[in-house]
Scaffold this motif. Structure first.
Motif, mmCIF file in Angstrom:
data_model
loop_
_atom_site.group_PDB
_atom_site.id
_atom_site.type_symbol
_atom_site.label_atom_id
_atom_site.label_comp_id
_atom_site.label_asym_id
_atom_site.label_seq_id
_atom_site.Cartn_x
_atom_site.Cartn_y
_atom_site.Cartn_z
ATOM 1 N N LYS A 285 3.604 -3.998 -1.045
ATOM 2 C CA LYS A 285 4.764 -3.756 -0.559
ATOM 3 C C LYS A 285 5.339 -2.350 -0.394
ATOM 4 O O LYS A 285 6.028 -2.061 0.643
ATOM 5 N N LEU A 286 4.991 -1.448 -1.346
ATOM 6 C CA LEU A 286 5.306 -0.044 -1.053
ATOM 7 C C LEU A 286 4.749 0.478 -0.140
ATOM 8 O O LEU A 286 5.259 1.253 0.886
ATOM 9 N N GLU A 287 3.327 0.304 0.240
ATOM 10 C CA GLU A 287 2.620 0.661 1.416
ATOM 11 C C GLU A 287 3.168 0.273 2.705
ATOM 12 O O GLU A 287 3.132 0.962 3.665
ATOM 13 N N LEU A 288 3.927 -0.931 2.879
ATOM 14 C CA LEU A 288 4.393 -1.503 3.942
ATOM 15 C C LEU A 288 5.770 -1.208 4.208
ATOM 16 O O LEU A 288 6.416 -1.634 5.013
ATOM 17 N N GLY A 289 6.506 -0.355 3.072
ATOM 18 C CA GLY A 289 7.820 0.014 3.106
ATOM 19 C C GLY A 289 8.744 -1.183 3.060
ATOM 20 O O GLY A 289 9.768 -0.991 3.198
ATOM 21 N N MET A 290 8.267 -2.044 2.025
ATOM 22 C CA MET A 290 9.282 -3.156 1.630
ATOM 23 C C MET A 290 9.790 -3.028 0.297
ATOM 24 O O MET A 290 10.632 -3.778 -0.218
ATOM 25 N N LEU A 291 9.635 -1.896 -0.214
ATOM 26 C CA LEU A 291 10.363 -1.583 -1.526
ATOM 27 C C LEU A 291 11.393 -0.330 -1.447
ATOM 28 O O LEU A 291 11.130 0.544 -0.619
#
Length: 122
Positions: free
Chosen positions: A116-122
């Motif tokens: 999620k962090l890698e995909l900018g979801m956090l």
């Protein structure tokens, strides 16, 4: 989170030693799974939450239960084959079976915090 576990009924003379070997094998399998990426999402299939279970029996046979991001996924044929072929390259593995399931269906909630962090979801 460790998704791999020992299964099967076969007994070994040194059960503890066998369990350690199987756990190390499970870790090796996860390392390989983390090298396989969904072509549409730049995250490996393990962190993406596509791997539901990895089972290793005492005969070094592996069964992987996984899903796809959708039933109409363009890599529905090739991704499970890639998983099978790459896991089979691990030393001591005798056989690999990959089973696809859509129960439960994949959702973004199955993704790791890292994904999620890698995909900018956090």
């Amino acid at each position: 989170m460790n998704l791999y576990h020992l299964y099967g009924e076969k007994e070994k003379t040194n059960k503890m030693e066998q369990e350690i070997d199987t756990n190390e094998l499970g870790e090796s399998i996860v390392k390989v799974l983390k090298t396989i990426y969904d072509p549409e999402i730049p995250v490996d299939i393990y962190e993406l939450g596509l791997i539901y279970d990895v089972m290793v029996n005492t005969d070094y046979e592996v069964k992987i239960l996984m899903t796809l991001t959708s039933p109409n996924c363009p890599v529905a044929e090739s991704l499970p084959r890639e998983v099978e072929e790459k896991v089979k390259t691990i030393e001591h593995i005798k056989d690999v079976e990959v089973e696809i399931t859509f129960d439960p269906p994949w959702s973004k909630d199955l993704m790791s915090e890292e994904a999620k962090l890698e995909l900018g979801m956090l």
